[in-house]
Design a protein around this motif. Structure first.
Motif, PDB file in Angstrom:
ATOM      1  N   SER A   1       0.821  -1.213   0.000  1.00 22.70           N
ATOM      2  CA  SER A   1       0.000   0.000   0.000  1.00 22.70           C
ATOM      3  C   SER A   1       0.857   1.267   0.000  1.00 22.70           C
ATOM      4  O   SER A   1       0.456   2.293  -0.577  1.00 22.70           O
ATOM      5  CB  SER A   1      -0.928   0.003   1.217  1.00 22.70           C
ATOM      6  OG  SER A   1      -0.183  -0.025   2.426  1.00 22.70           O
ATOM      7  N   ASP A   2       2.031   1.218   0.640  1.00 24.07           N
ATOM      8  CA  ASP A   2       2.882   2.408   0.669  1.00 24.07           C
ATOM      9  C   ASP A   2       3.395   2.746  -0.730  1.00 24.07           C
ATOM     10  O   ASP A   2       3.399   3.912  -1.144  1.00 24.07           O
ATOM     11  CB  ASP A   2       4.040   2.236   1.644  1.00 24.07           C
ATOM     12  CG  ASP A   2       4.825   0.950   1.429  1.00 24.07           C
ATOM     13  OD1 ASP A   2       4.406   0.113   0.597  1.00 24.07           O
ATOM     14  OD2 ASP A   2       5.862   0.774   2.099  1.00 24.07           O
ATOM     15  N   LEU A   3       3.783   1.722  -1.477  1.00 21.49           N
ATOM     16  CA  LEU A   3       4.240   1.955  -2.846  1.00 21.49           C
ATOM     17  C   LEU A   3       3.078   2.350  -3.761  1.00 21.49           C
ATOM     18  O   LEU A   3       3.242   3.193  -4.658  1.00 21.49           O
ATOM     19  CB  LEU A   3       4.939   0.716  -3.396  1.00 21.49           C
ATOM     20  CG  LEU A   3       6.279   0.354  -2.746  1.00 21.49           C
ATOM     21  CD1 LEU A   3       6.808  -0.956  -3.305  1.00 21.49           C
ATOM     22  CD2 LEU A   3       7.303   1.470  -2.934  1.00 21.49           C
ATOM     23  N   LEU A   4       1.915   1.759  -3.542  1.00 21.52           N
ATOM     24  CA  LEU A   4       0.750   2.103  -4.364  1.00 21.52           C
ATOM     25  C   LEU A   4       0.349   3.568  -4.180  1.00 21.52           C
ATOM     26  O   LEU A   4      -0.108   4.212  -5.131  1.00 21.52           O
ATOM     27  CB  LEU A   4      -0.421   1.189  -4.026  1.00 21.52           C
ATOM     28  CG  LEU A   4      -0.296  -0.259  -4.514  1.00 21.52           C
ATOM     29  CD1 LEU A   4      -1.486  -1.082  -4.048  1.00 21.52           C
ATOM     30  CD2 LEU A   4      -0.178  -0.314  -6.042  1.00 21.52           C
ATOM     31  N   ARG A   5       0.512   4.091  -2.988  1.00 19.41           N
ATOM     32  CA  ARG A   5       0.230   5.517  -2.773  1.00 19.41           C
ATOM     33  C   ARG A   5       1.142   6.381  -3.646  1.00 19.41           C
ATOM     34  O   ARG A   5       0.721   7.399  -4.200  1.00 19.41           O
ATOM     35  CB  ARG A   5       0.425   5.875  -1.301  1.00 19.41           C
ATOM     36  CG  ARG A   5      -0.751   5.526  -0.389  1.00 19.41           C
ATOM     37  CD  ARG A   5      -0.531   6.176   0.971  1.00 19.41           C
ATOM     38  NE  ARG A   5      -1.662   6.015   1.851  1.00 19.41           N
ATOM     39  CZ  ARG A   5      -1.731   5.123   2.849  1.00 19.41           C
ATOM     40  NH1 ARG A   5      -0.712   4.303   3.053  1.00 19.41           N
ATOM     41  NH2 ARG A   5      -2.795   5.051   3.619  1.00 19.41           N
ATOM     42  N   LEU A   6       2.396   5.985  -3.752  1.00 22.10           N
ATOM     43  CA  LEU A   6       3.327   6.747  -4.578  1.00 22.10           C
ATOM     44  C   LEU A   6       3.042   6.538  -6.063  1.00 22.10           C
ATOM     45  O   LEU A   6       3.212   7.464  -6.862  1.00 22.10           O
ATOM     46  CB  LEU A   6       4.767   6.349  -4.241  1.00 22.10           C
ATOM     47  CG  LEU A   6       5.197   6.605  -2.793  1.00 22.10           C
ATOM     48  CD1 LEU A   6       6.653   6.228  -2.597  1.00 22.10           C
ATOM     49  CD2 LEU A   6       4.975   8.069  -2.397  1.00 22.10           C
ATOM     50  N   ASP A   7       2.616   5.340  -6.437  1.00 24.14           N
ATOM     51  CA  ASP A   7       2.211   5.104  -7.825  1.00 24.14           C
ATOM     52  C   ASP A   7       1.018   5.993  -8.188  1.00 24.14           C
ATOM     53  O   ASP A   7       0.970   6.581  -9.277  1.00 24.14           O
ATOM     54  CB  ASP A   7       1.840   3.634  -8.035  1.00 24.14           C
ATOM     55  CG  ASP A   7       3.020   2.696  -7.847  1.00 24.14           C
ATOM     56  OD1 ASP A   7       4.174   3.141  -8.041  1.00 24.14           O
ATOM     57  OD2 ASP A   7       2.791   1.530  -7.477  1.00 24.14           O
TER      58      ASP A   7
END
Length: 462
Positions: free
Chosen positions: A213-219
């Motif tokens: 989820s942390d990477l998806l927020r940046l995506d």
């Protein structure tokens, strides 16, 4: 101690490939500040189709960049990059000769189909040692930022002198020059091709990255950033005209704004990185962008317009610089390449949908609605990232393994690296003979890390 000074072949590779990457992005971005203004001379042009022409390259980029990157593993980096440059050249020629908006859309999609970003990054990794690779990638990133700023200035200057076709012919020339640089300046690629998990996508890691989820927020952040960027250029050129700024002076306006925006960004990057205020700066930048976009919907004076565009592009440049840094900090050891692959695909999808959104809003509700709609996107974006944890300030390190290191020695080596103060994550990849580390540089025991590396080489020599 292994030298971090660039070898002559590394310097040639970095200069050549950074120039190649930047010139390609320059060709893609030059039309942003001019296409909406000059499209009135194209048959069938509507705001929606102009938006599609602006963002069309993003769809083909998103669809093809990963396949092109994987293909370069099989048939060679330079072959794939050459093919991509030829597609970009062809697309530029098609758009230059087009007399209808449909022809320009086709040309822009062809430009985007030369999706060689991943292959270029992989070739940079092939041509550089682990010790200098971070600096090499930083050079590529800087070249992209410079290319965007130059495009905002050069596009209007070329269009005012040679028309919209002149912008596309210039892009075709850049592609032809890129082919010369690739084969004459960039050194021959090594025969042995490694996976370079710190640079290129690994399909085996894809599911894990999509579940973070942390990477998806940046995506989502880079998706929203480029959606907004592409959408507003359906309306910004007309807003400049309404403020009394003649077309031939748009380049000068963008030059002043981009220069000041870069100066304004630098201290904010320092606060984010050196003072470890990454999340705070991130939130402030998105909130500022939302406010600037909202007010752009109803300002009419040139000085207010310039001030708001300066605020927008300062935030934009800041986010362009810090979002990849946050991806690097959050991605697990040895997975940065896969995380960046998903991130880049999100960016290109955002560019495509931004053109569609901006064109749709302008066609049905007017140019003011473009800014209001983009402000709403920025507010949704702000809500999405509000609860994100503060990114830990971790850096990536890559350590080369001796060819004779295998079996139990690998397990022992992994344990020894994991025990070093400041090392937070370790991944040993024996087939590529490298160890990927995530480290906290403020706590890192560099001497202990160097001793492990020295002990391995001393042991091999004994």
């Amino acid at each position: 101690m292994v030298s971090r000074l660039l070898l002559p072949t590394e310097r040639r590779a970095i200069i050549g490939l950074a120039g190649l990457y930047a010139s390609r992005m320059l060709g893609l971005f030059m039309v942003l500040p001019v296409l909406a203004l000059y499209a009135e001379g194209l048959a069938g042009a509507t705001p929606l189709l102009v938006g599609l022409a602006l963002g069309g390259y993003g769809l083909t980029q998103a669809l093809l960049q990963i396949p092109f990157g994987l293909l370069s593993d099989r048939i060679g980096r330079k072959v794939v990059i050459s093919f991509g440059l030829l597609l970009f050249l062809l697309g530029s020629v098609v758009a230059a000769q087009a007399d209808s908006i449909g022809g320009v859309i086709a040309g822009r999609c062809l430009q985007g189909s030369g999706a060689v970003a991943a292959a270029i990054m992989a070739l940079v990794a092939d041509q550089t040692r682990e010790q200098v690779r971070t600096a090499a990638m930083a050079t590529i990133g800087l070249s992209i930022g410079v290319a965007f700023a130059v495009a905002m200035v050069l596009g209007p200057l070329l269009a005012s002198s040679f028309g919209l076709a002149g912008v596309f012919w210039f892009s075709a020339g850049l592609a032809a020059l890129g082919l010369v640089v690739l084969w004459q300046l960039v050194p021959k690629a090594p025969k042995r091709v490694s996976r370079h998990r710190d640079v290129v996508l690994d399909r085996r890691q894809l599911k894990a990255m999509l579940g973070r989820s942390d990477l998806l927020r940046l995506d989502f952040s880079i998706f929203a950033l480029h959606l907004v960027l592409m959408a507003i250029f359906v309306a910004v050129p007309f807003r400049l005209l309404e403020a009394g700024i003649a077309v031939e002076h748009h380049g000068s306006v963008y030059l002043a704004i981009m220069a000041l925006a870069f100066v304004g960004m630098v201290p904010l990057v320092i606060v984010a990185e050196k003072k470890r205020r990454m999340k705070t700066v991130f939130l402030v930048a998105v909130a500022s962008m939302a406010v600037c976009l909202m007010v752009l919907g109803f300002v009419s004076t040139w000085w207010a317009l310039a001030a708001l565009l300066l605020g927008f592009f300062t935030a934009f440049n800041l986010l362009e610089a810090t979002l990849p840094s946050m991806i690097s900090k959050l991605a697990p050891a040895g997975a940065k390449g896969t995380a960046m692959g998903v991130y880049s695909t999100s960016q290109f999808l955002g560019a495509f949908l931004g053109g569609v959104l901006g064109g749709t809003l302008a066609q049905h509700f007017g140019n003011d609605a473009v800014f209001y709609g983009c402000s709403l996107v920025a507010l949704v974006w702000l809500v999405a990232i509000w609860g994100m944890p503060t990114p830990r300030h971790l850096a990536s390190e890559v350590v080369a393994l001796d060819e004779g290191t295998h079996g139990d020695a690998l397990d022992t080596l992994m344990e020894r690296f994991a025990e070093v103060a400041g090392v937070e994550d370790v991944l040993v990849v024996p087939e590529d003979r490298v160890v990927y580390l995530k480290v906290d540089r403020q706590r890192l025991d560099s001497d202990a890390l160097a001793r492990i590396a020295r002990t391995r080489h001393d042991h091999k020599g004994a």
